[in-house]
Design an enzyme around this catalytic site. Sequence first.
Site, PDB file in Angstrom:
ATOM      1  N   HIS A   1      -6.890   9.262  -0.110  1.00 31.96           N
ATOM      2  CA  HIS A   1      -7.404   9.105   1.255  1.00 31.96           C
ATOM      3  C   HIS A   1      -6.503   9.634   2.380  1.00 31.96           C
ATOM      4  O   HIS A   1      -6.743   9.304   3.554  1.00 31.96           O
ATOM      5  CB  HIS A   1      -7.802   7.647   1.517  1.00 31.96           C
ATOM      6  CG  HIS A   1      -6.667   6.667   1.527  1.00 31.96           C
ATOM      7  ND1 HIS A   1      -6.439   5.805   0.493  1.00 31.96           N
ATOM      8  CD2 HIS A   1      -5.707   6.419   2.431  1.00 31.96           C
ATOM      9  CE1 HIS A   1      -5.377   5.065   0.773  1.00 31.96           C
ATOM     10  NE2 HIS A   1      -4.913   5.418   1.951  1.00 31.96           N
ATOM     11  N   ASP A  22       0.793   4.964   0.032  1.00 32.43           N
ATOM     12  CA  ASP A  22      -0.089   6.129   0.115  1.00 32.43           C
ATOM     13  C   ASP A  22       0.366   7.149  -0.921  1.00 32.43           C
ATOM     14  O   ASP A  22       1.537   7.533  -0.953  1.00 32.43           O
ATOM     15  CB  ASP A  22      -0.056   6.702   1.535  1.00 32.43           C
ATOM     16  CG  ASP A  22      -0.896   5.853   2.481  1.00 32.43           C
ATOM     17  OD1 ASP A  22      -2.035   5.535   2.114  1.00 32.43           O
ATOM     18  OD2 ASP A  22      -0.407   5.495   3.557  1.00 32.43           O
ATOM     19  N   ASP A  62      -7.643   1.080   3.105  1.00 31.87           N
ATOM     20  CA  ASP A  62      -7.164   2.009   4.139  1.00 31.87           C
ATOM     21  C   ASP A  62      -7.943   3.310   4.146  1.00 31.87           C
ATOM     22  O   ASP A  62      -7.354   4.361   4.253  1.00 31.87           O
ATOM     23  CB  ASP A  62      -5.668   2.285   3.896  1.00 31.87           C
ATOM     24  CG  ASP A  62      -5.068   3.171   4.968  1.00 31.87           C
ATOM     25  OD1 ASP A  62      -5.503   3.060   6.118  1.00 31.87           O
ATOM     26  OD2 ASP A  62      -4.187   3.980   4.647  1.00 31.87           O
ATOM     27  N   HIS A 106       0.865  -1.167   0.000  1.00 31.02           N
ATOM     28  CA  HIS A 106       0.000   0.000   0.000  1.00 31.02           C
ATOM     29  C   HIS A 106       0.910   1.228   0.000  1.00 31.02           C
ATOM     30  O   HIS A 106       1.540   1.514   1.004  1.00 31.02           O
ATOM     31  CB  HIS A 106      -0.867  -0.066   1.256  1.00 31.02           C
ATOM     32  CG  HIS A 106      -1.817   1.061   1.414  1.00 31.02           C
ATOM     33  ND1 HIS A 106      -3.003   1.117   0.734  1.00 31.02           N
ATOM     34  CD2 HIS A 106      -1.762   2.184   2.165  1.00 31.02           C
ATOM     35  CE1 HIS A 106      -3.639   2.224   1.070  1.00 31.02           C
ATOM     36  NE2 HIS A 106      -2.909   2.897   1.938  1.00 31.02           N
TER      37      HIS A 106
HETATM   38 ZN   LIG Z   1      -3.358   4.580   3.041  1.00 31.61          ZN
END
Ligand SMILES: [Zn+2]
Length: 1078
Positions: free
Chosen positions: A587, A268, A378, A266
């Site tokens: 997010h 970000d 997430d 993941h």
């Molecule tokens: Zn994230």
Amino acid sequence: MATTAPMHKNRTTTLGRISGFLNGGGLFSNVNLPAKLYPESRDLTSLTWLEIQGPHDEWQKDEWKFSEIINKTFSEKKIGDWFGKTWTTHWFKILIDVPTSWTGKEVHLRWNSSSEAAIYDTQGRMLQGLSPGFREEFILSRSWEGSTQQITYYIEMACNDMFGSGNGDLIAPTNNDRYFQLNRADIAVYDRQIYKLHTDLDILNQIANQLSNDHRGYQAMDTANEMVTLIQTDNDLEKASQIADVYFSEGNGKKAHTLVTMGHCHIDTAWLWPYEETMRKIGRSWMSQIGLMKEYPEYVFTCSSAQQYEWLNKWYPDVFAQVKDYVEQGRFIPVGGTWIENDGNIPSGEAFLRQFFYGQRYFKENFGLTCKEFWLPDTFGYSAQIPQLLRHIGIGRFLTQKMSWSLVNKFPHHNFWWEGIDGSEVLVHFPPGDSYNMNGTVSELLYSVNNSQDKGRANTGIYLYGYGDGGGGPTRSMIERQKRVQDVDGMPKLVFEGPDYFFKELEKESNKLSKWVGELYLELHNGTYTSQAKIKWFNRKSEFFLRELEHLATIARVTNKISGADYEADKERIDRCWKNVLLNQFHDILPGSSIELANQVAWKYYEETWVELNAIRKKYNDLILGNGTTARAIFNPLPWEVKTVIFNKLDSGTQPAGPNIQEVDLKSAIGVENGGEGQFRVPNQFSAALVTLAPSGYTTFDPQWPLNTVVYTAGATGAPAQYSNGLVRLEVSKTGIPYEELYFTGPSKVEQKVFGDRLNTGTRGGHYYIYDDIPLYWDAWDVMDYHLETRRFPKYTENTPFEDLTGAGRIVGISKFTGTFNNSKLERYTIIRADSPLVEYYTIIDWKENRKMLKVEFPVDILSREATYEIQFGNAKRPTHINTSWDMAKFEVCGHKWMDISQADKGVTIITDSKYGWNVRDNIVRLSLLKSPKNPDANADMHKHYIYYAVLPHEGSFQESEVIRRAYELNVLGANNVPLIPTGLTALPNSIATSTNPAVIIEALKPAHDIQNAVVIRLYEAHGGSATATIQLGGGLNATKVQVCDGLEAPGVDVPVSNNSFSTTCRPFEIQSFLVTF
Ligand SMILES: [Zn+2]
């Protein structure tokens, strides 16, 4: 041999012995197994260095292309030297001479710069990421062939770690002055047999510890103990290896729980670092995964976010080419179908759909596939409209794990059917390990089995492993560990496969699963509806700006002011604008949980987008309206006639004047308008005029006299001032803090009080309240339940309690209140327009607080057990009470343009132009305006804000009272400067597409993406009922054919057309899209 354990072997000392032998540090490190991993090492022949000075994104400049870098002068450096400061980039050139005595041995380059880094060959191809702690080695050769030729590599060092550079804490603001030490740079011989034994022992030790009451656990301990003895006494590595293999070959039962295991990282898209660092994280992380794919044929890796693939292709085209190969092999698996992993609450319905529109389109064009599941592991809560959004773009599966973070109630399922507000259902999986960052440990694998809430219903789960958040992904060790326990008695069965394999398995059992109806409310991080208010303001305005632009483009196309061929170039520009807005819906950006640098970059993306959108808007206005200046036009992108007072910025020389026009000066001491932002604010000086605007297009500016003018009455000394317009009457006290009383006269012609403090809480309608905002940890993310206990009225100083700005005006009435409290200063304008039942509040505030939250509150004379909040393409209800822990946990909820609280005969709606955080308890409505977190952005929200919201009292239900139309109008026209556009035309195009049923709202009107002579109309049923509507086309849009289509604009069945209109019937909250060929 005498290695048999005594019958009463001590478990504690045995386990201690094994773990000590596995341990790489401590007093006995030179006799433990890790000491044997690298038996020989040599220094590099040469280590030289070059710094890229300047801001973080300097590395992207042409001057710093690899082909330029290698021609620059490098200078000598040594191990132990420091490099910085934070966000700078450093290049190293390394020369290596491998000794001939290492022929036939596995040789590694080892690197630790205490920062993220990547190794390149001399052609500038990135070979692998290098990260301290888990990826410090690069394999030069699995078996050195004995060459004496010197080898050259380049290493790019990024002065940040995986999680940016928080000053003393993960989420503390960035330490921008940090230096990173080069701890290691050498070459070494690697003993792969020792590595194998180390992994065997590690896993046996973990099983022994985890299955502590199980025969298999004791067998693992005994096997490991025997291995240690064999290695220590006879150095019999072969035998030690064999007995481990025997243990691992004892397979599990046929019905063992199965985990479908897939690598993941993941990354970000921005968080504790800006987008520009993410671009490099992607290269480093994904190239490392390519390396693992070459090494392990069974290995599969899942990866979301079309934007990240696009960046990879731009900055690392050779890595992208390899990714593409593995995508074709089905091992590098694009998932999710979205442009980025977006926030799940705040994006508008249309923006949410566009995440998929641009995401799936990207995957189709580049890899020939579309994703079959939505992937949002997430994100901080999930709108109740998501199931239908997914169905509208052809997805029936969803994966997340974030609900495991809920603070109050444990979510009762890991596998379930999720039903949205319209009745659409999708199949959902939460990986039962409650994480997307797992490491291949025994405890995680067992937890994934034991924690499943669906025992007996679903015998398969997903196991997502790999370093994440900051990127990194799986390591060799994570894969090796899982390979050991793939099929071992006592453990779950592991299958190296992707999400499609898993969901097909789950679908076989899906008739046993439960159903969850409504939103997936995350009982945490509900401060993200409010933090970074400017990002949220930019977002709402951008969503409407794009809506307007596409509407304009549609008019230009159907009236043939621009040809289909010429539109192609504009389409790409609009696409890019959409993608920038979608990117900022990531997010951690839209929720407001990123560092200051990331937020500043996000603002820049918005500003650049608006420059582009303004340029395209001007182009289309010019094309459609011509060059004349004899009249002025107003554009109404809403598909219904709007009668409203508009505010238009006073421009010198060209301003219309007359008896129907009222000039207003807000006399703001705080307000500053700069550049493109000014168009979405009420100007400091403006003219107000009542106009009736034709739907969906242009109308000539023609100010009217109101049916009911605004009347201002100063009142006697001590009595309140009064503003009325026949629909509402507002009383304002003139001394002290100006308290307001509001009265509404609806269709019944009986005046009723709007504000009513039924429970005697002392709450003053329309006033601000301060709350402490000190969460447990996640500063920008959270509002804790206990903040509600700290509510107080601000201690105002330096007030100007009441000032009337109406004068003799009849079009708009305005009272002004100026106040200072703590360190903040505000100006509040209460506005009543002619012929409107809205009481509007425009606040300019210079916000300078520390862990304080600002809310505006309205005690309303309504008794209702639930409140209704607008969400994507519809609305959802939440309780106004706290009967249960599930109700209590929803003390701060997300709503879009409006919230309504109604009883049988009447109600009150609050409309906002960029706020999302609400709390309604009993009859008090609280709208969260600002937070002031200091982590991870120390300056979050510490600037001027322009806040617009309105109170709309109504009789009957909100559906009967056109509340939804008023909410659109406030967002599109009310809170903004409405430009008067010069034109010489008298007949202006409008009424392009309208709906005969107010419940059926045309949300999007845009040129079709792939068909030049077609437009897309997207509508939805907004009231929550069954509705039939006729969609009337006009204004130059002459339909030759209408087809149903999906959210990706794939055409479906024909719809009959007659009199340039078609008719449609919607289920409650149904979204429908149509392709109209002209
Ligand atoms: Zn994230």
